[in-house]
Design a protein around this motif. Structure first.
Motif, PDB file in Angstrom:
ATOM      1  N   GLY A   1      -7.831   1.657  -8.695  1.00 47.19           N
ATOM      2  CA  GLY A   1      -9.185   1.204  -8.693  1.00 47.19           C
ATOM      3  C   GLY A   1      -9.302  -0.190  -8.361  1.00 47.19           C
ATOM      4  N   SER A   2      -8.685  -1.117  -9.030  1.00 47.84           N
ATOM      5  CA  SER A   2      -8.431  -2.329  -8.616  1.00 47.84           C
ATOM      6  C   SER A   2      -7.388  -2.987  -9.341  1.00 47.84           C
ATOM      7  CB  SER A   2      -9.781  -3.115  -9.421  1.00 47.84           C
ATOM      8  OG  SER A   2      -9.735  -4.505  -8.939  1.00 47.84           O
ATOM      9  N   GLY A   3      -6.276  -4.081  -8.536  1.00 48.25           N
ATOM     10  CA  GLY A   3      -5.168  -4.118  -9.124  1.00 48.25           C
ATOM     11  C   GLY A   3      -5.402  -5.072 -10.577  1.00 48.25           C
ATOM     12  N   SER A   4      -6.329  -6.075 -10.547  1.00 43.78           N
ATOM     13  CA  SER A   4      -6.296  -6.577 -11.793  1.00 43.78           C
ATOM     14  C   SER A   4      -6.565  -5.811 -12.926  1.00 43.78           C
ATOM     15  CB  SER A   4      -7.160  -7.941 -11.688  1.00 43.78           C
ATOM     16  OG  SER A   4      -8.518  -7.285 -11.177  1.00 43.78           O
ATOM     17  N   ALA A   5      -7.005  -4.492 -12.773  1.00 39.13           N
ATOM     18  CA  ALA A   5      -7.797  -3.642 -13.783  1.00 39.13           C
ATOM     19  C   ALA A   5      -6.457  -3.264 -14.531  1.00 39.13           C
ATOM     20  CB  ALA A   5      -8.363  -2.592 -13.345  1.00 39.13           C
ATOM     21  N   SER A   6      -5.277  -3.133 -14.013  1.00 39.87           N
ATOM     22  CA  SER A   6      -3.855  -2.702 -14.403  1.00 39.87           C
ATOM     23  C   SER A   6      -3.716  -3.681 -15.789  1.00 39.87           C
ATOM     24  CB  SER A   6      -2.842  -2.892 -13.657  1.00 39.87           C
ATOM     25  OG  SER A   6      -2.632  -4.059 -13.191  1.00 39.87           O
ATOM     26  N   ARG A   7      -4.198  -4.781 -15.604  1.00 42.66           N
ATOM     27  CA  ARG A   7      -3.894  -5.742 -16.810  1.00 42.66           C
ATOM     28  C   ARG A   7      -4.908  -5.603 -17.993  1.00 42.66           C
ATOM     29  NH1 ARG A   7      -3.141  -9.992 -12.116  1.00 42.66           N
ATOM     30  NH2 ARG A   7      -5.329 -10.322 -13.064  1.00 42.66           N
ATOM     31  N   SER A   8      -6.261  -5.248 -17.651  1.00 46.22           N
ATOM     32  CA  SER A   8      -7.356  -5.225 -18.428  1.00 46.22           C
ATOM     33  C   SER A   8      -7.175  -4.002 -19.605  1.00 46.22           C
ATOM     34  CB  SER A   8      -8.590  -5.144 -17.995  1.00 46.22           C
ATOM     35  OG  SER A   8      -9.127  -6.518 -17.637  1.00 46.22           O
TER      36      SER A   8
ATOM     37  N   LYS B   1      -1.274 -15.467 -10.541  1.00 44.03           N
ATOM     38  CA  LYS B   1      -2.140 -14.602  -9.846  1.00 44.03           C
ATOM     39  C   LYS B   1      -1.442 -13.556  -8.962  1.00 44.03           C
ATOM     40  CE  LYS B   1      -5.478 -17.453 -10.595  1.00 44.03           C
ATOM     41  NZ  LYS B   1      -6.758 -16.981 -11.799  1.00 44.03           N
ATOM     42  N   TYR B   2      -2.274 -12.495  -8.840  1.00 43.13           N
ATOM     43  CA  TYR B   2      -2.093 -11.534  -7.968  1.00 43.13           C
ATOM     44  C   TYR B   2      -2.863 -11.591  -6.902  1.00 43.13           C
ATOM     45  CZ  TYR B   2      -4.033  -6.957  -6.252  1.00 43.13           C
ATOM     46  OH  TYR B   2      -4.757  -6.001  -5.305  1.00 43.13           O
ATOM     47  N   TRP B   3      -2.203 -12.045  -5.719  1.00 39.47           N
ATOM     48  CA  TRP B   3      -3.018 -12.135  -4.501  1.00 39.47           C
ATOM     49  C   TRP B   3      -2.250 -11.609  -3.436  1.00 39.47           C
ATOM     50  CZ3 TRP B   3      -8.004 -12.894  -4.009  1.00 39.47           C
ATOM     51  CH2 TRP B   3      -8.385 -13.346  -2.764  1.00 39.47           C
ATOM     52  N   GLY B   4      -2.721 -10.311  -2.785  1.00 40.96           N
ATOM     53  CA  GLY B   4      -2.082  -9.826  -1.530  1.00 40.96           C
ATOM     54  C   GLY B   4      -1.303  -8.260  -2.075  1.00 40.96           C
ATOM     55  N   LYS B   5      -1.475  -7.298  -1.061  1.00 44.25           N
ATOM     56  CA  LYS B   5      -1.324  -6.051  -1.290  1.00 44.25           C
ATOM     57  C   LYS B   5      -0.045  -5.708  -0.370  1.00 44.25           C
ATOM     58  CE  LYS B   5      -5.720  -4.229  -2.725  1.00 44.25           C
ATOM     59  NZ  LYS B   5      -6.549  -5.575  -2.699  1.00 44.25           N
ATOM     60  N   ARG B   6       1.059  -4.982  -0.835  1.00 43.42           N
ATOM     61  CA  ARG B   6       2.093  -4.595  -0.109  1.00 43.42           C
ATOM     62  C   ARG B   6       1.786  -3.339   0.549  1.00 43.42           C
ATOM     63  NH1 ARG B   6       7.789  -6.092  -0.297  1.00 43.42           N
ATOM     64  NH2 ARG B   6       7.833  -7.022  -2.393  1.00 43.42           N
TER      65      ARG B   6
HETATM   66  C1  DP6 Z   1      -7.811 -13.856  -7.639  1.00 42.14           C
HETATM   67  O1  DP6 Z   1      -7.864  -6.918  -8.643  1.00 42.14           O
HETATM   68  O2  DP6 Z   1     -10.155  -7.689  -7.738  1.00 42.14           O
HETATM   69  O3  DP6 Z   1      -8.797 -12.508  -9.453  1.00 42.14           O
HETATM   70  O4  DP6 Z   1      -6.944  -4.817  -6.201  1.00 42.14           O
HETATM   71  O5  DP6 Z   1      -8.646  -5.401  -4.319  1.00 42.14           O
HETATM   72  O6  DP6 Z   1      -9.547  -4.648  -6.321  1.00 42.14           O
HETATM   73  P1  DP6 Z   1      -8.427  -5.266  -5.702  1.00 42.14           P
HETATM   74  O7  DP6 Z   1      -8.591  -6.992  -6.300  1.00 42.14           O
HETATM   75  P2  DP6 Z   1      -8.916  -7.628  -7.245  1.00 42.14           P
HETATM   76  O8  DP6 Z   1      -8.244  -9.046  -7.196  1.00 42.14           O
HETATM   77  C2  DP6 Z   1      -8.011 -10.115  -7.969  1.00 42.14           C
HETATM   78  C3  DP6 Z   1      -7.340 -11.464  -7.415  1.00 42.14           C
HETATM   79  C4  DP6 Z   1      -7.503 -12.372  -8.284  1.00 42.14           C
HETATM   80  C5  DP6 Z   1      -6.208 -12.697  -9.009  1.00 42.14           C
HETATM   81  C6  DP6 Z   1      -6.058 -11.980 -10.141  1.00 42.14           C
HETATM   82  O9  DP6 Z   1      -6.912 -11.525 -10.948  1.00 42.14           O
HETATM   83  O10 DP6 Z   1      -4.666 -11.927 -10.415  1.00 42.14           O
END
Ligand code: DP6
Length: 327
Positions: A140-147, A19-24
């Motif tokens: 826009g949203s961190g997880s979007a970088s992977r989509s 998971k991605y959880w937390g912004k630096r």
């Molecule tokens: C729990 O990408 O929705 O799904 O960057 O603030 O838009 P922002 O967050 P977002 O967070 C996804 C968090 C997660 C884990 C993941 O997708 O890695």
């Protein structure tokens, strides 16, 4: 570029296995840790962006309803970024459709901002390669970088705008499915952005979890590359439950577990005891996503439905984001 221009893009939801959880860095969306995901075929967003010559407030429609408040501001800020990069002025009309329950922890912001990044940049005449598109979608949203990518993707945390992007992973012959237990498709009470910030700022468990992410990622990457479902599942489950532990320790706690969530997690354990490879992951919501072999999908879905009393959906690996001709 001036005059009216338009583009339509489709992007698929991805679910993180690490998971991605937390912004630096919240402004640039630079995460504390790198993450790794599977893009899903069954859930996607289709977005049309039309830039007009006239200036004015951008208009955003999602599933036929006007988007207002913070959600619209987020799209406006993102479009400002695209306009600045393309040197263009003029308001935008954004029309987006989600083939996924919005706000239910199915990470619809991943497909949403990936589709928006591709449609908006194309409508503006920016020709971005996949890396540049991933970096833009990340804002826009961190997880979007992977989509931006199909199959499996690795988002390198990096340390600045240039070094933080996702790339596709080699995963020959790896074809698992995700059974999604749709525990609650209503809008969630704490959105993931706020939950994430609160966790980083207040949870004593956040830094230890982030510290363990590099080892999880290394193991996960190797497991995906050798198509080892059990190894992938084991790491995915411990990484996700660890992430939820960081949230439970936040002040005040962020808790996405509903009774049916726990019932679904119990069903996953029972399936494993019965010899079926099934592993759970969860995002910022009560839904449980269960990774398993394609051949076991029906048995897993049935067991989870019986235990949790909720509907299920099944998804395989999905394709990369792409431009389409509007229907
Ligand atoms: C729990 O990408 O929705 O799904 O960057 O603030 O838009 P922002 O967050 P977002 O967070 C996804 C968090 C997660 C884990 C993941 O997708 O890695």
């Amino acid at each position: 570029m001036t005059g009216e221009t338009t583009a339509t893009a489709v992007a698929h939801v991805n679910v993180a296995l690490v998971k991605y959880w937390g912004k630096r860095d919240a402004e640039l969306v630079i995460p504390w840790t790198s993450s790794l995901s599977m893009t899903l075929d069954a859930f996607r967003t289709t977005t049309t962006v039309r830039f007009l010559s006239a200036e004015g407030e951008d208009e955003v429609v999602l599933d036929g309803e006007p988007v207002t408040g913070v959600a619209r501001q987020r799209v406006n800020a993102f479009l400002d970024l695209v306009r600045a990069r393309a040197g263009r002025v003029g308001k935008a009309l954004v029309d987006s459709e989600n083939a996924v329950p919005t706000g239910a922890g199915l990470a619809s912001s991943s497909s949403g901002f990936a589709a928006l990044a591709l449609a908006a940049s194309s409508a503006c005449g920016l020709e971005l390669d996949a890396t540049a598109l991933s970096r833009l979608a990340r804002r826009g949203s961190g997880s979007a970088s992977r989509s931006v990518f199909g199959g499996f993707a690795l988002w390198h945390a990096g340390h600045d705008d240039k070094s933080s992007y996702a790339e596709p992973l080699e995963s020959k012959g790896f074809d698992p499915v995700m059974v999604v237990a749709l525990v609650d498709t209503a809008h969630k009470s704490v959105n993931s952005r706020d939950a994430m910030r609160r966790t980083v700022e207040t949870s004593p468990l956040f830094q230890p979890w982030a510290g363990s992410a590099a080892a999880d990622l290394k193991e996960m990457r190797a497991a995906v590359e050798r198509a080892d479902l059990d190894a992938v599942g084991e790491v995915a489950e411990r990484n996700a439950l660890g992430m939820h532990a960081t949230m439970l320790a936040a002040r005040p706690a962020v808790r996405y577990f509903a009774p049916a969530t726990v019932a679904a997690l119990d069903a996953v354990l029972a399936l494993r005891r019965a010899g079926i490879s099934a592993y759970a992951t969860m995002d910022a919501g009560p839904n449980v996503k269960i990774l398993c072999h394609r051949a076991d999908a029906d048995a897993v879905a049935e067991a989870v439905r019986a235990a949790a009393g909720c509907p299920t959906a099944v998804a395989g690996t999905g394709p990369a984001a792409r431009l389409v001709t509007p229907s």
